[in-house]
Enzyme design. Structure first.
Site, PDB file in Angstrom:
ATOM      1  N   LYS A  14       0.837  -1.204   0.000  1.00  0.00           N
ATOM      2  CA  LYS A  14       0.000   0.000   0.000  1.00  0.00           C
ATOM      3  C   LYS A  14       0.876   1.260   0.000  1.00  0.00           C
ATOM      4  CE  LYS A  14      -2.318  -1.189   3.787  1.00  0.00           C
ATOM      5  NZ  LYS A  14      -1.810  -2.535   4.131  1.00  0.00           N
ATOM      6  N   ARG A  89      -9.708   0.088   9.540  1.00  0.00           N
ATOM      7  CA  ARG A  89      -9.187  -1.251   9.793  1.00  0.00           C
ATOM      8  C   ARG A  89     -10.168  -2.101  10.576  1.00  0.00           C
ATOM      9  NH1 ARG A  89      -3.472  -0.085   9.287  1.00  0.00           N
ATOM     10  NH2 ARG A  89      -2.166  -1.934   9.431  1.00  0.00           N
ATOM     11  N   ARG A 128      11.393  -5.750   4.077  1.00  0.00           N
ATOM     12  CA  ARG A 128      11.227  -4.375   4.561  1.00  0.00           C
ATOM     13  C   ARG A 128      11.951  -4.180   5.905  1.00  0.00           C
ATOM     14  NH1 ARG A 128       5.180  -2.277   5.123  1.00  0.00           N
ATOM     15  NH2 ARG A 128       5.172  -3.456   7.042  1.00  0.00           N
ATOM     16  N   ARG A 134      11.535  -1.198  11.171  1.00  0.00           N
ATOM     17  CA  ARG A 134      10.352  -0.983  12.017  1.00  0.00           C
ATOM     18  C   ARG A 134      10.257  -2.062  13.095  1.00  0.00           C
ATOM     19  NH1 ARG A 134       5.160  -0.082   8.200  1.00  0.00           N
ATOM     20  NH2 ARG A 134       4.230  -1.280   9.883  1.00  0.00           N
ATOM     21  N   ARG A 146      -0.057  -9.597  13.528  1.00  0.00           N
ATOM     22  CA  ARG A 146      -0.654  -8.590  12.644  1.00  0.00           C
ATOM     23  C   ARG A 146      -1.499  -9.235  11.552  1.00  0.00           C
ATOM     24  NH1 ARG A 146       4.518  -5.751  10.971  1.00  0.00           N
ATOM     25  NH2 ARG A 146       3.250  -4.533   9.535  1.00  0.00           N
TER      26      ARG A 146
HETATM   27  P1  ADP Z   1       1.060  -2.294   7.732  1.00  0.00           P
HETATM   28  O1  ADP Z   1       0.376  -1.809   6.498  1.00  0.00           O
HETATM   29  O2  ADP Z   1       2.415  -2.889   7.482  1.00  0.00           O
HETATM   30  O3  ADP Z   1       0.206  -3.162   8.578  1.00  0.00           O
HETATM   31  P2  ADP Z   1       0.720   0.336   8.983  1.00  0.00           P
HETATM   32  O4  ADP Z   1       1.835   1.293   8.856  1.00  0.00           O
HETATM   33  O5  ADP Z   1      -0.520   0.587   8.211  1.00  0.00           O
HETATM   34  O6  ADP Z   1       1.378  -1.070   8.682  1.00  0.00           O
HETATM   35  O7  ADP Z   1       0.275   0.223  10.531  1.00  0.00           O
HETATM   36  C1  ADP Z   1       1.191  -0.081  11.551  1.00  0.00           C
HETATM   37  C2  ADP Z   1       0.461  -0.263  12.876  1.00  0.00           C
HETATM   38  O8  ADP Z   1      -0.187   0.981  13.265  1.00  0.00           O
HETATM   39  C3  ADP Z   1      -0.667  -1.292  12.897  1.00  0.00           C
HETATM   40  O9  ADP Z   1      -0.215  -2.616  13.089  1.00  0.00           O
HETATM   41  C4  ADP Z   1      -1.512  -0.781  14.077  1.00  0.00           C
HETATM   42  O10 ADP Z   1      -0.915  -1.110  15.323  1.00  0.00           O
HETATM   43  C5  ADP Z   1      -1.432   0.727  13.931  1.00  0.00           C
HETATM   44  N1  ADP Z   1      -2.540   1.234  13.091  1.00  0.00           N
HETATM   45  C6  ADP Z   1      -2.421   1.788  11.854  1.00  0.00           C
HETATM   46  N2  ADP Z   1      -3.612   2.122  11.362  1.00  0.00           N
HETATM   47  C7  ADP Z   1      -4.530   1.761  12.302  1.00  0.00           C
HETATM   48  C8  ADP Z   1      -5.956   1.815  12.386  1.00  0.00           C
HETATM   49  N3  ADP Z   1      -6.700   2.308  11.376  1.00  0.00           N
HETATM   50  N4  ADP Z   1      -6.560   1.347  13.501  1.00  0.00           N
HETATM   51  C9  ADP Z   1      -5.852   0.854  14.514  1.00  0.00           C
HETATM   52  N5  ADP Z   1      -4.501   0.748  14.510  1.00  0.00           N
HETATM   53  C10 ADP Z   1      -3.851   1.199  13.417  1.00  0.00           C
END
Ligand code: ADP
Length: 190
Positions: A14, A89, A128, A134, A146
């Protein structure tokens, strides 16, 4: 204004694809993960609250991300629309987004879903981890959590948006250029 959701499991690409999309269509890229990592880096109270949850591979509370998104909707100017990446999410977040858009007299333009198999998620995130460092990419157990969280809490959004005629899925396997071409062909129609 256009409101797109960029959807897909962790590691689907994404963030990688968002750059070209926002540039070509003059959109504001809103990644809740990036916004949260910025709060952590700045050491804000919100960042401190979010850090332990994120590092363990859990979601932060719905209200936290909903507030971040709404404040961006209110403050960002001079764009043709928003590309939401990593939000919503949960179905509660999707309901909240629907209510926010309704208050603004706007509606969702479509969900662009990048789909890859679970096995590929591990490969991409391992890669990554070497580049970005990260904390939530660092161990297989956290990545597994996750992915489980994605299946349990986020995947139900597929039927949520399909039922509303807004869900569009593209194949996220192949090269970055191949996936971008599929996304661009779709976006032209939304
Ligand atoms: P990825 O796409 O690799 O899962 P992101 O950068 O989108 O990683 O998100 C990293 C973390 O940030 C998630 O695992 C969660 O803990 C938190 N997070 C991001 N967006 C949300 C959301 N919409 N609701 C709840 N937690 C979120």
């Amino acid at each position: 204004m256009k409101y797109y959701i960029l959807f897909g499991p962790p590691g689907a690409g994404k963030g990688t694809q968002a750059g070209a999309m926002v540039e070509t269509w003059n959109l504001c890229h809103l990644s809740t993960g990036e916004l949260l990592r910025a709060e952590i880096a700045a050491g804000t109270p919100l960042g401190l609250q979010a850090k332990a949850l994120i590092d363990a591979g859990n979601l932060v509370p719905d209200e936290v991300v909903e507030g971040m998104i709404e404040s961006k909707f209110n403050s960002v100017k001079d764009v043709n629309g928003f590309l939401l990446d990593g939000f919503p999410r949960t179905t509660a977040q999707a309901d909240a987004l629907g209510a926010m858009l309704e208050r603004r007299g706007e509606s969702l333009s479509g969900v662009v879903s990048i789909m890859i198999p679970d096995a590929m998620i591990y490969d991409r995130i391992r890669h990554r981890a070497e580049i970005e460092g990260r904390a939530d990419d660092a161990s297989d157990a956290i990545v597994r959590n996750r992915i489980d969280t994605y299946h349990a809490k986020t995947e139900p959004l597929i039927s949520y948006y399909r039922a509303r005629g807004l869900y569009h899925e593209i194949d996220g396997t192949g090269t970055i250029d191949e996936v971008r071409a599929r996304i661009f062909a779709l976006l032209k129609t939304l």
